[in-house]
Design an enzyme around this catalytic site. Structure first.
Site, PDB file in Angstrom:
ATOM      1  N   CYS A 226       0.810  -1.228   0.000  1.00  0.00           N
ATOM      2  CA  CYS A 226       0.000   0.000   0.000  1.00  0.00           C
ATOM      3  C   CYS A 226       0.839   1.272   0.000  1.00  0.00           C
ATOM      4  O   CYS A 226       1.913   1.284   0.586  1.00  0.00           O
ATOM      5  CB  CYS A 226      -0.920   0.002   1.225  1.00  0.00           C
ATOM      6  SG  CYS A 226      -2.217  -1.235   1.038  1.00  0.00           S
ATOM      7  N   PRO A 227       0.384   2.331  -0.680  1.00  0.00           N
ATOM      8  CA  PRO A 227      -0.897   2.453  -1.410  1.00  0.00           C
ATOM      9  C   PRO A 227      -0.879   1.849  -2.817  1.00  0.00           C
ATOM     10  O   PRO A 227      -1.889   1.874  -3.504  1.00  0.00           O
ATOM     11  CB  PRO A 227      -1.095   3.969  -1.485  1.00  0.00           C
ATOM     12  CG  PRO A 227       0.300   4.523  -1.488  1.00  0.00           C
ATOM     13  CD  PRO A 227       1.130   3.598  -0.647  1.00  0.00           C
ATOM     14  N   GLY A 229       2.195   1.768  -5.267  1.00  0.00           N
ATOM     15  CA  GLY A 229       3.149   2.240  -6.283  1.00  0.00           C
ATOM     16  C   GLY A 229       3.859   1.102  -7.014  1.00  0.00           C
ATOM     17  O   GLY A 229       4.056   1.154  -8.228  1.00  0.00           O
ATOM     18  N   ASP A 245      -1.010  -6.162   2.458  1.00  0.00           N
ATOM     19  CA  ASP A 245      -0.734  -5.025   3.351  1.00  0.00           C
ATOM     20  C   ASP A 245      -2.001  -4.779   4.160  1.00  0.00           C
ATOM     21  O   ASP A 245      -3.105  -5.051   3.686  1.00  0.00           O
ATOM     22  CB  ASP A 245      -0.402  -3.769   2.505  1.00  0.00           C
ATOM     23  CG  ASP A 245       0.346  -2.696   3.295  1.00  0.00           C
ATOM     24  OD1 ASP A 245      -0.108  -2.357   4.402  1.00  0.00           O
ATOM     25  OD2 ASP A 245       1.363  -2.207   2.788  1.00  0.00           O
ATOM     26  N   LYS A 311      15.899  -1.866   3.993  1.00  0.00           N
ATOM     27  CA  LYS A 311      16.003  -0.548   4.629  1.00  0.00           C
ATOM     28  C   LYS A 311      17.311  -0.512   5.415  1.00  0.00           C
ATOM     29  O   LYS A 311      17.655  -1.476   6.111  1.00  0.00           O
ATOM     30  CB  LYS A 311      14.815  -0.302   5.567  1.00  0.00           C
ATOM     31  CG  LYS A 311      13.454  -0.588   4.923  1.00  0.00           C
ATOM     32  CD  LYS A 311      13.079   0.385   3.822  1.00  0.00           C
ATOM     33  CE  LYS A 311      11.855  -0.101   3.053  1.00  0.00           C
ATOM     34  NZ  LYS A 311      11.497   0.738   1.908  1.00  0.00           N
TER      35      LYS A 311
HETATM   36  C1  SAM Z   1       7.201   1.900   2.070  1.00  0.00           C
HETATM   37  S1  SAM Z   1       5.572   1.377   2.215  1.00  0.00           S
HETATM   38  C2  SAM Z   1       5.293   0.557   0.706  1.00  0.00           C
HETATM   39  C3  SAM Z   1       5.032   1.474  -0.431  1.00  0.00           C
HETATM   40  C4  SAM Z   1       4.618   0.729  -1.677  1.00  0.00           C
HETATM   41  N1  SAM Z   1       5.691  -0.111  -2.179  1.00  0.00           N
HETATM   42  C5  SAM Z   1       4.207   1.669  -2.777  1.00  0.00           C
HETATM   43  O1  SAM Z   1       4.897   1.726  -3.787  1.00  0.00           O
HETATM   44  O2  SAM Z   1       3.178   2.342  -2.638  1.00  0.00           O
HETATM   45  C6  SAM Z   1       5.682   0.058   3.328  1.00  0.00           C
HETATM   46  C7  SAM Z   1       4.402  -0.705   3.540  1.00  0.00           C
HETATM   47  O3  SAM Z   1       4.728  -1.909   4.209  1.00  0.00           O
HETATM   48  C8  SAM Z   1       3.608  -2.255   4.991  1.00  0.00           C
HETATM   49  N2  SAM Z   1       4.032  -3.270   5.977  1.00  0.00           N
HETATM   50  C9  SAM Z   1       4.933  -3.146   6.970  1.00  0.00           C
HETATM   51  N3  SAM Z   1       5.031  -4.304   7.654  1.00  0.00           N
HETATM   52  C10 SAM Z   1       4.186  -5.176   7.058  1.00  0.00           C
HETATM   53  C11 SAM Z   1       3.834  -6.530   7.289  1.00  0.00           C
HETATM   54  N4  SAM Z   1       4.396  -7.234   8.280  1.00  0.00           N
HETATM   55  N5  SAM Z   1       2.941  -7.110   6.472  1.00  0.00           N
HETATM   56  C12 SAM Z   1       2.372  -6.422   5.452  1.00  0.00           C
HETATM   57  N6  SAM Z   1       2.666  -5.126   5.193  1.00  0.00           N
HETATM   58  C13 SAM Z   1       3.549  -4.518   5.983  1.00  0.00           C
HETATM   59  C14 SAM Z   1       3.136  -0.941   5.574  1.00  0.00           C
HETATM   60  O4  SAM Z   1       1.778  -1.022   5.947  1.00  0.00           O
HETATM   61  C15 SAM Z   1       3.374   0.011   4.405  1.00  0.00           C
HETATM   62  O5  SAM Z   1       2.189   0.209   3.665  1.00  0.00           O
END
Ligand code: SAM
Length: 361
Positions: A226-227, A229, A245, A311
């Site tokens: 999410c969201p 990309g 997510d 990260k």
């Molecule tokens: C950097 S954002 C991702 C952005 C996404 N790649 C985009 O292009 O829109 C990181 C996402 O990882 C999700 N997240 C973190 N830990 C998670 C987990 N254990 N399981 C699923 N989603 C997770 C968060 O809710 C967040 O939406």
């Protein structure tokens, strides 16, 4: 011969000079080539000084930018030039080349560091490149028509009064000005993160790999989607995506009918049909945890290939990446899975690197 003549220049994201230096030190040492990094923090480049001149040349001929993590561009230094007369910047470059034994180059880069001070040099570089190119052609240092399969000549301005002049080989350098892959933000993408995956697909995969993996109808899983990309990049290539997510996916993406949204924990999720072509993951999590998860997906054959972000912590970033990658590599080796692994600190990444693990046939 001055010091700079047995060195290479490597551009990097400002703030990543230590990591770039650590990486080049390790890569050089692995080849029994010895030297040390010279830099000021935040300048967006380092100079790697070798103890023996031939070692600089050997390094630049054997290590491609795409083999490295942090360098955006690398070239062998021919001369470090202090410009005394600002009305003639071309003369000193030609003089330096006259004292070298370079063969004719096929293209020219006039670059500057990716810093605030560096950006102030953009106009100078653009204006200077035109007459310099003409002068280089007249002296036969540059081919009449651009030939990208030949060596490139680099002029890298570190200020209005100083530049490095150097060369790189065709298959070893980055093809981009300043080593930066600039991309236009797709107006319908739901987040700027989309550019990270787009850059990864364009620069870390060959055209053949891209066509084979990102083909219409192929299945992918996006962990931490999410969201949307990253999912957007896959859907725009007509792939079916299981987007995992707890957050909210962009409505436009859901309307494509190509997205199966799953509000689940990415660490526990399993592919709906037992297997996908491509796993992508952008979860903000500890790199060692993500590395083990990715290796598990690949060794259990839940995914054929994986592209994921690690990260980075504030300190010991190079060491952290190496440890995570070694963990993935040793798990794959134990399972006798042959892959190519590319790890890059992409222009659109911030404090993270992107890893592409592509299975060999
Ligand atoms: C950097 S954002 C991702 C952005 C996404 N790649 C985009 O292009 O829109 C990181 C996402 O990882 C999700 N997240 C973190 N830990 C998670 C987990 N254990 N399981 C699923 N989603 C997770 C968060 O809710 C967040 O939406």
């Amino acid at each position: 011969m001055n010091d700079a003549q047995q060195s290479i220049i490597a551009y990097c994201r400002p703030g990543y000079e230590v990591d770039t230096g650590n990486e080049l030190t390790e890569l050089a040492t692995q080849k029994a080539l010895y030297g040390y990094p010279v830099f000021k923090a935040g300048e967006g480049y380092i100079r790697f000084q070798f103890h023996v001149p031939e070692h600089a040349e050997q390094f630049i001929n054997e290590v491609a930018v795409s083999d490295t993590i942090f360098p955006r561009q690398m070239f062998l230094v021919l001369a470090s030039i202090a410009i005394e007369d600002k009305s003639d910047r071309i003369g000193p470059v030609l003089n330096a080349l006259a004292q070298s034994d370079i063969s004719r180059c096929g293209t020219l880069f006039v670059d500057y560091p990716d810093t605030e001070d560096g950006k102030a040099l953009a106009k100078l570089c653009r204006k200077f490149a035109v007459p310099l190119r003409q002068a280089l052609r007249a002296k036969e240092y540059l081919t009449r028509k651009e030939q990208l399969n030949l060596a490139a000549l680099h002029v890298f301005f570190t200020s209005g009064e100083a530049c490095y002049v150097g060369v790189s080989q065709a298959k070893m350098r980055s093809p981009f000005e300043n080593g930066i892959c600039r991309l236009k933000f797709p107006p319908k993408a739901p987040s700027r993160s989309t550019l990270k995956l787009e850059e990864a697909l364009l620069t870390m995969l060959s055209a053949r790999q891209r066509e084979a993996i990102c083909r219409a109808g192929a299945r992918a899983v996006d962990l931490g989607a999410c969201p949307g990309g990253w999912t957007y990049q896959l859907v725009s290539r007509d792939m079916h995506v299981e987007a995992v997510d707890n957050g909210k996916m962009a409505d436009d993406l859901m309307a494509t009918g190509l997205v199966d949204y799953r509000a689940e924990d990415g660490f526990k999720y399993r592919p709906q049909m037992g297997h996908v072509e491509l796993l992508v993951c952008d979860m903000i999590e500890k790199p060692d945890r993500v590395a083990v998860l990715m290796a598990n997906w690949l060794t259990r054959n839940w995914a054929t290939h994986a592209i994921f972000n690690l990260k980075l912590p504030m300190k010991r970033r190079y060491e952290t990446v190496r440890a995570a990658i070694e963990a993935v590599g040793s798990q794959l080796a134990s399972a006798n899975i042959k892959t190519t692994m590319v790890i890059r600190h992409l222009y659109h990444n911030r404090d993270e690197v992107t890893v592409a693990v592509i299975r060999k046939n």
